[in-house]
Write a protein that holds these residues in place. Structure first.
Motif: not given
Lengths: 144, 144
Positions: B1-6, B23, B122
Protein backbone atom coordinates in the motif's frame (compact mmCIF):
# COMPACT_ATOMS: atom_id res chain seq x y z
CA UNK A 1 -25.73 24.57 -14.50
CA UNK A 2 -26.60 20.97 -15.28
CA UNK A 3 -28.66 19.54 -12.43
CA UNK A 4 -27.10 16.12 -12.56
CA UNK A 5 -24.11 14.36 -14.02
CA UNK A 6 -23.44 10.78 -15.04
CA UNK A 7 -20.46 8.55 -15.59
CA UNK A 8 -19.96 4.82 -15.91
CA UNK A 9 -17.22 2.28 -15.50
CA UNK A 10 -16.97 -1.20 -16.99
CA UNK A 11 -14.77 -4.01 -15.73
CA UNK A 12 -12.11 -5.19 -18.18
CA UNK A 13 -10.35 -8.50 -17.72
CA UNK A 14 -9.77 -10.65 -14.69
CA UNK A 15 -8.34 -8.16 -12.21
CA UNK A 16 -9.45 -4.64 -11.32
CA UNK A 17 -9.14 -2.63 -14.50
CA UNK A 18 -12.09 -0.45 -15.46
CA UNK A 19 -12.85 1.68 -18.47
CA UNK A 20 -14.45 4.91 -17.30
CA UNK A 21 -16.59 7.16 -19.49
CA UNK A 22 -18.63 10.33 -19.25
CA UNK A 23 -19.98 12.49 -22.04
CA UNK A 24 -18.19 11.98 -25.34
CA UNK A 25 -14.68 12.19 -23.93
CA UNK A 26 -11.93 9.63 -24.48
CA UNK A 27 -12.25 6.78 -21.94
CA UNK A 28 -10.14 6.88 -18.80
CA UNK A 29 -8.62 3.59 -17.69
CA UNK A 30 -8.45 2.90 -13.97
CA UNK A 31 -6.51 0.09 -12.36
CA UNK A 32 -4.62 -0.83 -9.20
CA UNK A 33 -1.00 -1.52 -8.60
CA UNK A 34 0.09 -5.19 -8.76
CA UNK A 35 -0.60 -7.72 -7.46
CA UNK A 36 -4.21 -6.55 -6.97
CA UNK A 37 -4.30 -4.98 -10.41
CA UNK A 38 -2.01 -4.71 -13.37
CA UNK A 39 -0.96 -1.08 -12.93
CA UNK A 40 -2.23 -0.15 -16.38
CA UNK A 41 -4.34 2.86 -15.46
CA UNK A 42 -4.98 5.59 -12.92
CA UNK A 43 -5.74 4.43 -9.44
CA UNK A 44 -9.19 5.75 -8.49
CA UNK A 45 -7.53 7.89 -5.80
CA UNK A 46 -5.16 9.46 -8.34
CA UNK A 47 -8.18 10.34 -10.44
CA UNK A 48 -9.76 11.79 -7.33
CA UNK A 49 -6.72 14.07 -6.87
CA UNK A 50 -6.96 15.26 -10.48
CA UNK A 51 -10.65 15.96 -9.95
CA UNK A 52 -9.93 17.91 -6.76
CA UNK A 53 -6.98 19.88 -8.15
CA UNK A 54 -8.77 20.84 -11.36
CA UNK A 55 -11.86 21.80 -9.39
CA UNK A 56 -9.75 24.08 -7.20
CA UNK A 57 -7.92 25.49 -10.22
CA UNK A 58 -11.24 26.05 -11.96
CA UNK A 59 -12.22 28.30 -9.07
CA UNK A 60 -8.92 30.17 -8.79
CA UNK A 61 -8.23 31.14 -12.41
CA UNK A 62 -11.59 32.68 -13.39
CA UNK A 63 -11.97 34.59 -10.12
CA UNK A 64 -8.52 36.14 -10.43
CA UNK A 65 -9.40 37.15 -13.99
CA UNK A 66 -12.67 38.69 -12.84
CA UNK A 67 -10.62 40.77 -10.41
CA UNK A 68 -8.80 42.10 -13.48
CA UNK A 69 -5.65 40.09 -12.81
CA UNK A 70 -3.52 38.31 -15.37
CA UNK A 71 -3.04 34.57 -15.02
CA UNK A 72 -0.13 33.55 -17.24
CA UNK A 73 0.19 30.08 -15.78
CA UNK A 74 -1.28 27.90 -13.06
CA UNK A 75 -0.17 24.48 -11.86
CA UNK A 76 -1.61 22.67 -8.86
CA UNK A 77 0.09 19.60 -7.43
CA UNK A 78 -2.03 17.54 -5.08
CA UNK A 79 -0.39 15.24 -2.56
CA UNK A 80 -2.56 12.94 -0.52
CA UNK A 81 -1.49 11.01 2.57
CA UNK A 82 -3.45 7.80 2.92
CA UNK A 83 -4.83 6.28 6.09
CA UNK A 84 -2.93 3.18 7.16
CA UNK A 85 -6.07 1.22 7.98
CA UNK A 86 -9.06 0.59 5.73
CA UNK A 87 -10.67 2.61 4.30
CA UNK A 88 -7.34 3.82 2.96
CA UNK A 89 -8.62 7.14 1.68
CA UNK A 90 -6.72 10.35 2.27
CA UNK A 91 -6.49 11.63 5.79
CA UNK A 92 -4.87 14.78 4.47
CA UNK A 93 -4.25 16.45 1.12
CA UNK A 94 -1.87 19.29 0.34
CA UNK A 95 -2.44 21.46 -2.71
CA UNK A 96 0.76 23.15 -3.87
CA UNK A 97 -0.20 26.05 -6.10
CA UNK A 98 2.23 27.62 -8.53
CA UNK A 99 0.86 30.73 -10.18
CA UNK A 100 2.60 32.74 -12.87
CA UNK A 101 1.50 36.38 -12.79
CA UNK A 102 2.88 39.89 -12.62
CA UNK A 103 -0.06 41.46 -10.83
CA UNK A 104 -1.63 38.85 -8.53
CA UNK A 105 -0.75 39.61 -4.90
CA UNK A 106 -0.60 37.21 -1.95
CA UNK A 107 -3.85 38.73 -0.72
CA UNK A 108 -5.58 38.15 -4.07
CA UNK A 109 -4.56 34.51 -4.10
CA UNK A 110 -5.52 33.93 -0.46
CA UNK A 111 -8.90 35.50 -1.17
CA UNK A 112 -9.76 33.26 -4.13
CA UNK A 113 -8.44 30.20 -2.28
CA UNK A 114 -10.80 30.93 0.59
CA UNK A 115 -13.63 31.36 -1.90
CA UNK A 116 -12.73 28.00 -3.50
CA UNK A 117 -12.66 26.24 -0.14
CA UNK A 118 -15.77 27.79 1.33
CA UNK A 119 -18.02 28.23 -1.67
CA UNK A 120 -16.96 27.39 -5.18
CA UNK A 121 -15.08 24.09 -5.34
CA UNK A 122 -17.64 21.28 -5.11
CA UNK A 123 -15.09 18.53 -4.53
CA UNK A 124 -13.65 20.42 -1.56
CA UNK A 125 -17.18 20.69 -0.13
CA UNK A 126 -17.83 16.96 -0.52
CA UNK A 127 -14.81 15.93 1.58
CA UNK A 128 -15.24 18.61 4.24
CA UNK A 129 -14.69 17.39 7.82
CA UNK A 130 -13.45 14.05 6.48
CA UNK A 131 -10.13 15.06 4.93
CA UNK A 132 -7.74 17.75 6.16
CA UNK A 133 -6.79 20.04 3.29
CA UNK A 134 -3.88 22.46 3.39
CA UNK A 135 -2.45 24.71 0.71
CA UNK A 136 0.89 26.24 -0.14
CA UNK A 137 1.47 28.73 -2.92
CA UNK A 138 4.13 30.48 -4.89
CA UNK A 139 3.60 33.45 -7.20
CA UNK A 140 6.17 33.62 -9.98
CA UNK A 141 6.86 36.65 -12.16
CA UNK A 142 6.02 36.31 -15.82
CA UNK A 143 8.95 35.80 -18.15
CA UNK A 144 10.05 38.97 -19.95
CA UNK B 1 0.00 0.00 0.00
CA UNK B 2 1.60 3.25 -1.09
CA UNK B 3 1.45 5.74 1.78
CA UNK B 4 0.80 8.74 -0.39
CA UNK B 5 -0.27 9.59 -3.91
CA UNK B 6 0.33 12.57 -6.13
CA UNK B 7 -1.25 14.17 -9.16
CA UNK B 8 -0.98 17.54 -10.84
CA UNK B 9 -3.00 19.75 -13.14
CA UNK B 10 -1.80 22.54 -15.40
CA UNK B 11 -3.93 25.31 -16.85
CA UNK B 12 -4.15 25.35 -20.63
CA UNK B 13 -5.39 28.42 -22.50
CA UNK B 14 -7.57 31.31 -21.43
CA UNK B 15 -10.53 29.55 -19.91
CA UNK B 16 -10.72 26.63 -17.48
CA UNK B 17 -9.10 23.71 -19.26
CA UNK B 18 -6.53 21.71 -17.32
CA UNK B 19 -4.24 18.88 -18.24
CA UNK B 20 -4.19 16.37 -15.40
CA UNK B 21 -1.43 13.85 -14.82
CA UNK B 22 -0.44 11.16 -12.35
CA UNK B 23 2.12 8.41 -12.73
CA UNK B 24 3.02 7.68 -16.33
CA UNK B 25 -0.53 7.48 -17.59
CA UNK B 26 -1.92 9.41 -20.55
CA UNK B 27 -3.01 12.91 -19.47
CA UNK B 28 -6.66 13.53 -18.66
CA UNK B 29 -8.14 16.80 -19.90
CA UNK B 30 -10.62 18.58 -17.65
CA UNK B 31 -12.79 21.49 -18.68
CA UNK B 32 -16.16 23.09 -18.01
CA UNK B 33 -19.19 23.50 -20.20
CA UNK B 34 -19.45 26.78 -22.15
CA UNK B 35 -19.50 29.67 -21.57
CA UNK B 36 -17.25 29.15 -18.52
CA UNK B 37 -15.09 26.62 -20.34
CA UNK B 38 -14.93 25.18 -23.80
CA UNK B 39 -16.41 21.76 -23.07
CA UNK B 40 -13.31 19.97 -24.32
CA UNK B 41 -12.69 17.68 -21.39
CA UNK B 42 -14.21 15.95 -18.39
CA UNK B 43 -15.78 18.21 -15.82
CA UNK B 44 -14.00 17.66 -12.51
CA UNK B 45 -17.25 16.27 -11.09
CA UNK B 46 -17.53 13.73 -13.91
CA UNK B 47 -14.02 12.61 -13.11
CA UNK B 48 -15.04 12.36 -9.48
CA UNK B 49 -17.88 10.00 -10.46
CA UNK B 50 -15.48 7.80 -12.43
CA UNK B 51 -13.16 7.74 -9.43
CA UNK B 52 -16.01 6.79 -7.10
CA UNK B 53 -17.54 4.16 -9.40
CA UNK B 54 -14.20 2.48 -10.15
CA UNK B 55 -13.32 2.55 -6.46
CA UNK B 56 -16.60 0.81 -5.65
CA UNK B 57 -16.14 -1.67 -8.49
CA UNK B 58 -12.61 -2.31 -7.34
CA UNK B 59 -14.04 -3.46 -4.02
CA UNK B 60 -16.90 -5.53 -5.42
CA UNK B 61 -15.15 -7.64 -8.08
CA UNK B 62 -12.21 -8.99 -6.07
CA UNK B 63 -14.28 -9.76 -2.98
CA UNK B 64 -16.84 -11.71 -4.99
CA UNK B 65 -13.99 -13.67 -6.56
CA UNK B 66 -12.48 -14.38 -3.15
CA UNK B 67 -15.86 -15.83 -2.19
CA UNK B 68 -15.36 -18.26 -5.08
CA UNK B 69 -17.90 -16.54 -7.31
CA UNK B 70 -17.60 -15.89 -11.01
CA UNK B 71 -17.74 -12.30 -12.24
CA UNK B 72 -18.32 -12.36 -15.99
CA UNK B 73 -19.10 -8.67 -16.25
CA UNK B 74 -19.54 -5.60 -14.07
CA UNK B 75 -20.73 -2.14 -15.02
CA UNK B 76 -21.41 0.66 -12.57
CA UNK B 77 -23.26 3.80 -13.63
CA UNK B 78 -22.98 6.71 -11.24
CA UNK B 79 -25.58 9.47 -11.30
CA UNK B 80 -25.03 12.51 -9.16
CA UNK B 81 -27.62 15.16 -8.33
CA UNK B 82 -26.00 18.54 -7.78
CA UNK B 83 -26.88 21.11 -5.17
CA UNK B 84 -28.64 24.12 -6.63
CA UNK B 85 -26.59 26.61 -4.60
CA UNK B 86 -22.82 26.87 -4.38
CA UNK B 87 -20.92 24.73 -3.67
CA UNK B 88 -22.67 22.77 -6.42
CA UNK B 89 -21.27 19.38 -5.44
CA UNK B 90 -23.44 16.30 -5.31
CA UNK B 91 -26.08 16.15 -2.62
CA UNK B 92 -26.79 12.57 -3.65
CA UNK B 93 -25.26 9.91 -5.85
CA UNK B 94 -26.86 6.70 -7.09
CA UNK B 95 -24.69 3.78 -8.14
CA UNK B 96 -26.51 1.46 -10.54
CA UNK B 97 -24.68 -1.86 -10.54
CA UNK B 98 -25.07 -4.38 -13.35
CA UNK B 99 -23.34 -7.64 -12.63
CA UNK B 100 -23.13 -10.58 -15.02
CA UNK B 101 -22.78 -13.85 -13.12
CA UNK B 102 -24.36 -17.27 -12.85
CA UNK B 103 -23.52 -17.85 -9.21
CA UNK B 104 -23.55 -14.51 -7.38
CA UNK B 105 -26.67 -14.20 -5.22
CA UNK B 106 -28.44 -11.07 -4.02
CA UNK B 107 -27.00 -11.74 -0.58
CA UNK B 108 -23.45 -12.01 -1.92
CA UNK B 109 -23.74 -8.70 -3.73
CA UNK B 110 -25.34 -6.93 -0.77
CA UNK B 111 -22.57 -8.23 1.45
CA UNK B 112 -19.71 -6.91 -0.72
CA UNK B 113 -21.54 -3.63 -1.24
CA UNK B 114 -21.75 -3.16 2.51
CA UNK B 115 -18.05 -3.98 2.78
CA UNK B 116 -17.28 -1.41 0.07
CA UNK B 117 -19.32 1.27 1.79
CA UNK B 118 -18.15 0.63 5.33
CA UNK B 119 -14.56 -0.43 4.88
CA UNK B 120 -12.95 -0.85 1.50
CA UNK B 121 -13.86 2.01 -0.85
CA UNK B 122 -11.77 5.04 0.12
CA UNK B 123 -13.72 7.51 -2.00
CA UNK B 124 -16.95 6.46 -0.31
CA UNK B 125 -15.31 7.07 3.06
CA UNK B 126 -14.12 10.55 2.08
CA UNK B 127 -17.63 11.80 1.23
CA UNK B 128 -19.35 10.11 4.17
CA UNK B 129 -21.97 12.30 5.91
CA UNK B 130 -21.63 14.90 3.15
CA UNK B 131 -23.21 13.08 0.20
CA UNK B 132 -26.12 10.62 0.32
CA UNK B 133 -25.22 7.48 -1.59
CA UNK B 134 -27.73 4.87 -2.69
CA UNK B 135 -27.30 1.77 -4.79
CA UNK B 136 -29.41 -0.34 -7.11
CA UNK B 137 -28.31 -3.59 -8.65
CA UNK B 138 -29.21 -6.18 -11.22
CA UNK B 139 -27.66 -9.64 -11.55
CA UNK B 140 -27.77 -10.93 -15.09
CA UNK B 141 -27.22 -14.56 -16.12
CA UNK B 142 -24.16 -15.25 -18.21
CA UNK B 143 -24.77 -15.87 -21.89
CA UNK B 144 -24.79 -19.53 -22.85
Amino acid sequence: MSGFLEASVELIGDKMMFEGKAGDFPPVITDYIPPLGEGKGYMPLQLFLISFASCTGGSIAPFLRRMGKHVAGLTISAKGVRREQHPTGFESITLDIRLVSDDVTDEDLKKVLTMAEETYCPVWAMIKNNVKVSTTYEIIAEAL
